[in-house]
Design an enzyme around this catalytic site. Structure first.
Site, PDB file in Angstrom:
ATOM      1  N   ALA A 274       0.852  -1.185   0.000  1.00  0.00           N
ATOM      2  CA  ALA A 274       0.000   0.000   0.000  1.00  0.00           C
ATOM      3  C   ALA A 274       0.889   1.236   0.000  1.00  0.00           C
ATOM      4  O   ALA A 274       2.106   1.146   0.178  1.00  0.00           O
ATOM      5  CB  ALA A 274      -0.928   0.005   1.219  1.00  0.00           C
ATOM      6  N   ASN A 277      -0.609   7.901   0.424  1.00  0.00           N
ATOM      7  CA  ASN A 277      -0.982   9.193  -0.137  1.00  0.00           C
ATOM      8  C   ASN A 277      -2.059   9.839   0.731  1.00  0.00           C
ATOM      9  O   ASN A 277      -3.121   9.247   0.941  1.00  0.00           O
ATOM     10  CB  ASN A 277      -1.537   9.006  -1.555  1.00  0.00           C
ATOM     11  CG  ASN A 277      -0.708   8.037  -2.370  1.00  0.00           C
ATOM     12  OD1 ASN A 277       0.474   8.234  -2.572  1.00  0.00           O
ATOM     13  ND2 ASN A 277      -1.353   6.966  -2.832  1.00  0.00           N
ATOM     14  N   GLU A 308      -0.741   2.430   7.058  1.00  0.00           N
ATOM     15  CA  GLU A 308      -0.853   3.591   6.166  1.00  0.00           C
ATOM     16  C   GLU A 308      -1.496   4.774   6.882  1.00  0.00           C
ATOM     17  O   GLU A 308      -1.130   5.929   6.642  1.00  0.00           O
ATOM     18  CB  GLU A 308      -1.657   3.225   4.919  1.00  0.00           C
ATOM     19  CG  GLU A 308      -1.107   2.055   4.120  1.00  0.00           C
ATOM     20  CD  GLU A 308       0.372   2.185   3.791  1.00  0.00           C
ATOM     21  OE1 GLU A 308       0.830   3.312   3.503  1.00  0.00           O
ATOM     22  OE2 GLU A 308       1.074   1.155   3.806  1.00  0.00           O
ATOM     23  N   HIS A 311       0.920   6.734   8.832  1.00  0.00           N
ATOM     24  CA  HIS A 311       1.726   7.601   7.964  1.00  0.00           C
ATOM     25  C   HIS A 311       1.118   8.993   7.794  1.00  0.00           C
ATOM     26  O   HIS A 311       1.832   9.930   7.426  1.00  0.00           O
ATOM     27  CB  HIS A 311       1.859   6.977   6.584  1.00  0.00           C
ATOM     28  CG  HIS A 311       3.000   6.029   6.435  1.00  0.00           C
ATOM     29  ND1 HIS A 311       4.280   6.324   6.857  1.00  0.00           N
ATOM     30  CD2 HIS A 311       3.069   4.792   5.872  1.00  0.00           C
ATOM     31  CE1 HIS A 311       5.079   5.309   6.570  1.00  0.00           C
ATOM     32  NE2 HIS A 311       4.368   4.370   5.975  1.00  0.00           N
TER      33      HIS A 311
END
Length: 859
Positions: A274, A277, A308, A311
């Site tokens: 993954a 973004n 993710e 992040h």
């Protein structure tokens, strides 16, 4: 000017010179559909306007763009000649003003390698899907920019797409006058911008949070996948984990999610697990399960969702300055993925998976000749690409778990909160993090960082137990060793557990937590305890180390491993035994024997599936060659026995069925697989769905029992993108010289295959039962790889160089061939040499394991 491989020195020079104020990017992807009339690669129009400042007016610099052609370049109103300023990867910018505007109109190429703007044609319905993937430096394949993480800026995207498509980007978007326009982002790095476009199936939800001060946060949620996968898409579970994660991170980070909406796109032919973004996370679509899978698969998906999400703070809000400090986001996200998985979701045993699976990745990487400190020396983008590895992710996360034990959870999280507030939308280095942790913990972080972050290698911890005349412990010490090439002895915070048998169970009866440092540490707290049958020196998995055993403990495990009641302790023992096997300290036959004896009693499905993988690896790489046939038979017999004994319809039954297919080696095994496929055989409760059908077909194909016609018929039954990948793998697995020659030509002599089909073809090509058939390709490999590295994209080159190394030609002669190549290519790109050297090391380790196994046979 140099080519695509940006160096750290160049990036530092440019960052010292320039500051970026904003980008406007206009893409026209209507060319993605229909026949392509142009010559060369299919392209799309990309127009970029970037506003930036230069603190030395009159100086020169460059922008990044990898594109087939540039139509026009304008700098501060001056038209520049593209033929003079553009060299295929960089745009020369001379005589810069204090404030500048650059406009670049280019034709960029769609990708089939998963780098840049990837174009996928769904064989099921002919629909076309696009998505972008940039890390570390592929946004320059889609628009002109300054491609380095410390030149952050706000982005505004607009996209022209076919009428029936929907388009997504980092910000919220809407369509007007045939153009999708997206809200301006916060200042972010180029590599986390994103566009997804096509006739995707899209599901929505929302998340709400009211904070203590009464402010309300509402986050629109979305999840999307190809239309062909919509019947299998369990978006409710994706949203459940997403909401649990957002609650967890808001509770612990004290910084509201900063990027507006939260879309999650599951996309085809994806190279990674993954990508983080902001506002539009992308995942490989294999996380949408077409058939029955075990709980471990759902846990893995939840972990990736949370990784993710972490992040968004560690990486997107606060970003490393250069790829040296990649760990500042990846190690934290990896740790936070497991931390939040256990703290917020139904997967409360997530630390068992971490100890058993993630750390295995780290231990392997940390013993390769290419191992490096967690804070690495990244000279250029090729170095960066290879450093998305087990050190940066799993070792870093393991060390952070150790850090939490060292400074305390409250101090660790308070440090994170200060870090976000102090550096929001900025870039950081190692020292920025250490300073806040020193503030919150009161500890000197310098010594800890030097030992754990700035040195390489893994320590081994071994218990040493001395008993008195009454059978009690007179002294228990922990011995610490380090490899000769990385001699650092580190401070470890560990728990030590003493175990004994009680009523047929192996249970812990004493425990202490202590600090270990230097070559020998006496643990005074355990003096006087009753003699243990098992000493576990990293109980609860607080530190990062290889566990060793004293003779008494090893003897106990050989007889009673399955009697350990605590699943984490049991998983740690399995991991330690696997490391002993890889280190040629335990014969591979003994490890396989332990799996055959005790794996059937393993309650944790993730641990069981890891044991299956390790047993297969032990057979292929570590068992002495004369014993392989016996090992194959024993594994197949053991797998079938456990398959028949498993509860009907259980996930353990499914795991054993898959392992039986992997281990199958006899005529009777293959007859059973064929019978399960055609319905003439049945195992109560085992549903042979489409994914399991392909798992059964591969060994049949590899042994010449499923020909091209059979595989074509199966593809007709499953005429999907997933089915095509499975068919390609099975086709390449067939035991024919012509088949291998065709697969080799497709991989090495052509670039027609997409990234996903390259991966499938390599997987099929390498069959352990076909060592003799594959032997001629060792010489061809060494003659080809320099050309492959220079001609292919780095992603495909990495896949081919790693995947086609002749590891199955496991003899000293292959090591010599590798040495000869390395000696003759001292000036080859360091990243290429690293891959070859790693493969050499894996083979050398396997040969040492085979020698250990042979000695056990002789003894």
């Amino acid at each position: 000017m140099p080519g695509e491989n940006l160096s750290r020195d160049e990036a530092r020079e440019r960052a010292a010179l320039l500051s970026v104020d904003g980008y406007d990017v206009s893409l026209d992807v209507r060319s993605a559909v229909g026949e392509w009339a142009g010559e060369g690669p299919r392209t799309f129009r990309s127009v970029t306007t970037v506003r930036f400042r230069c603190n030395e007016p009159g100086a020169s610099s460059f922008a990044d763009l990898v594109a087939p052609s540039v139509t026009a370049v304008t700098l501060n109103g001056r038209d520049l000649d593209p033929g003079e300023v553009f060299d295929g990867s960089r745009i020369l910018l001379e005589d810069l003003a204090a404030e500048n505007e650059l406009v670049v109109d280019a034709r960029c190429a769609y990708s089939r390698t998963g780098e840049g703007l990837h174009r996928f044609v769904d064989p099921q319905d002919g629909e076309i899907y696009l998505y972008t993937q940039y890390e570390p430096a592929d946004s320059r394949r889609v628009f002109a920019n300054f491609e380095q993480p410390d030149l952050k800026a706000p982005f505004r995207f607009e996209v022209r797409a076919p009428e029936e498509w929907v388009v997504w980007s980092n910000g919220a978007g809407e369509r007007a006058d045939g153009v999708w326009r997206f809200a301006e982002t916060k200042p972010i790095s180029t590599y986390i911008t994103c566009v997804v476009a096509g006739p995707y199936h899209y599901v929505t939800d929302s998340y709400e949070r009211v904070f203590e001060d009464g402010t309300r946060l509402e986050i629109p949620l979305g999840a999307l996948c190809r239309k062909g996968l919509a019947p299998h898409f369990d978006s409710d579970d994706v949203f459940l984990v997403t909401k649990q994660g957002l609650d967890f991170f808001h509770d612990h980070f004290d910084y509201p999610y900063p990027f507006g909406k939260y879309d999650q796109a599951f996309v085809p032919e994806y190279n990674l697990g993954a990508m983080e973004n902001p506002g539009l996370v992308t995942f490989r679509e294999e996380y949408i399960f077409r058939g029955k899978v075990t709980r471990a698969s759902y846990e893995a998906r939840a972990n990736v969702i949370l990784h993710e999400m972490a992040h968004m703070w560690f990486g997107d809000l606060v970003t490393m300055e250069w790829w040296d400090d990649l760990w500042l986001k990846e190690s934290f996200a990896d740790f936070m993925g497991s931390f939040s998985l256990v703290g917020a979701t139904r997967f409360t045993d997530g630390w068992i998976t971490f100890a058993n699976r993630r750390k295995a990745w780290a231990y392997r990487a940390d013993q390769l000749p290419s191992t490096h400190p967690i804070t690495a020396d990244i000279r250029d983008l090729q170095d960066a690409k290879l450093n998305f590895d087990g050190i940066t992710y799993a070792k870093g996360a393991s060390v952070l778990k150790q850090l939490v034990a060292y400074v305390g959870q409250d101090a660790f999280l308070e440090g994170a909160r200060r870090y976000f507030k102090r550096h929001a939308y900025g870039n950081t280095r190692l020292g920025d993090l250490l300073s806040v942790l020193a503030e919150t913990s009161g500890r000197d972080m310098g010594a800890w960082a030097r030992s754990w972050l700035q040195t390489a290698g893994v320590n081994a911890l071994t218990p040493q137990v001395l008993l008195d005349a009454s059978g009690r412990i007179s002294e228990l010490a922990v011995l610490q060793e380090a490899p000769e090439e990385h001699p650092e002895l580190r401070p470890h915070r560990i728990a030590i557990g003493l175990y004994r048998r009680e009523g047929g169970r192996l249970v812990r009866y004493a425990r202490t937590e202590t600090d270990v440092g230097g070559p020998r540490t006496v643990v005074a707290e355990l003096a006087g305890a009753e003699a243990p049958e098992l000493v576990l020196v990293n109980d609860e998995d607080l530190t990062y180390c290889k566990i060793r055993f004293d003779e008494t403990s090893l003897h106990t495990l050989r007889a009673h491993l399955g009697d350990i009641t605590d699943p984490l302790a049991r998983a740690l023992c399995w991991s330690a035994l696997w490391n002993l096997t890889r280190d040629a300290l335990l014969p591979a036959r003994d490890f396989i024997g332990l799996v055959l004896r005790f794996a059937g009693r393993e309650s944790d499905i993730g641990v069981l599936q890891m044991l299956h993988a390790w047993a297969e690896s032990a057979l292929v790489h570590y068992v002495a060659p004369p014993l392989r046939r016996t090992g194959e038979r024993l594994l197949a017999e053991g797998a079938l026995k456990e398959l028949r004994a498993s509860a009907p319809g259980s996930e353990h039954q499914l795991a054993w069925a898959r392992f039986f297919a992997t281990a199958a080696s006899s005529e009777a095994d293959f007859e059973l697989l064929q019978g399960l496929l055609d319905g003439t055989a049945k195992i109560d409760g085992l549903e042979v769905d489409q994914e399991l059908r392909w798992a059964f077909l591969e060994p049949l194909a590899a042994h010449g029992l499923a020909d091209e016609g059979v595989l074509a018929a199966e593809l007709a039954r499953d005429d999907t993108a997933s089915g095509k990948r499975h068919q390609v793998r099975c086709l390449a697995a067939r035991p024919s010289a012509a088949v291998k020659a065709q697969a080799w030509a497709q991989l090495v002599e052509s670039d027609a295959l997409s990234n996903a089909l390259v991966e499938a073809t390599i997987a099929g090509f390498n069959q352990p039962s076909q060592r003799e058939l594959l032997a001629p390709y060792a010489e061809k490999y060494f003659a080809s790889i320099a050309h492959i590295w220079s001609e292919r994209s780095i992603q495909i080159a990495m896949s081919v160089v790693k995947g086609l190394y002749p590891a199955l030609q496991d003899s000293p002669a292959t090591l010599v061939e590798t040495d000869v190549w390395l000696a003759a290519h001292e000036s080859a790109p360091p990243a290429l040499r690293r891959l070859v050297l790693e493969a050499w090391d894996d083979l050398a380790r396997g040969l040492r394991g085979q020698a250990c196994d042979a000695r056990a046979e002789a003894g």
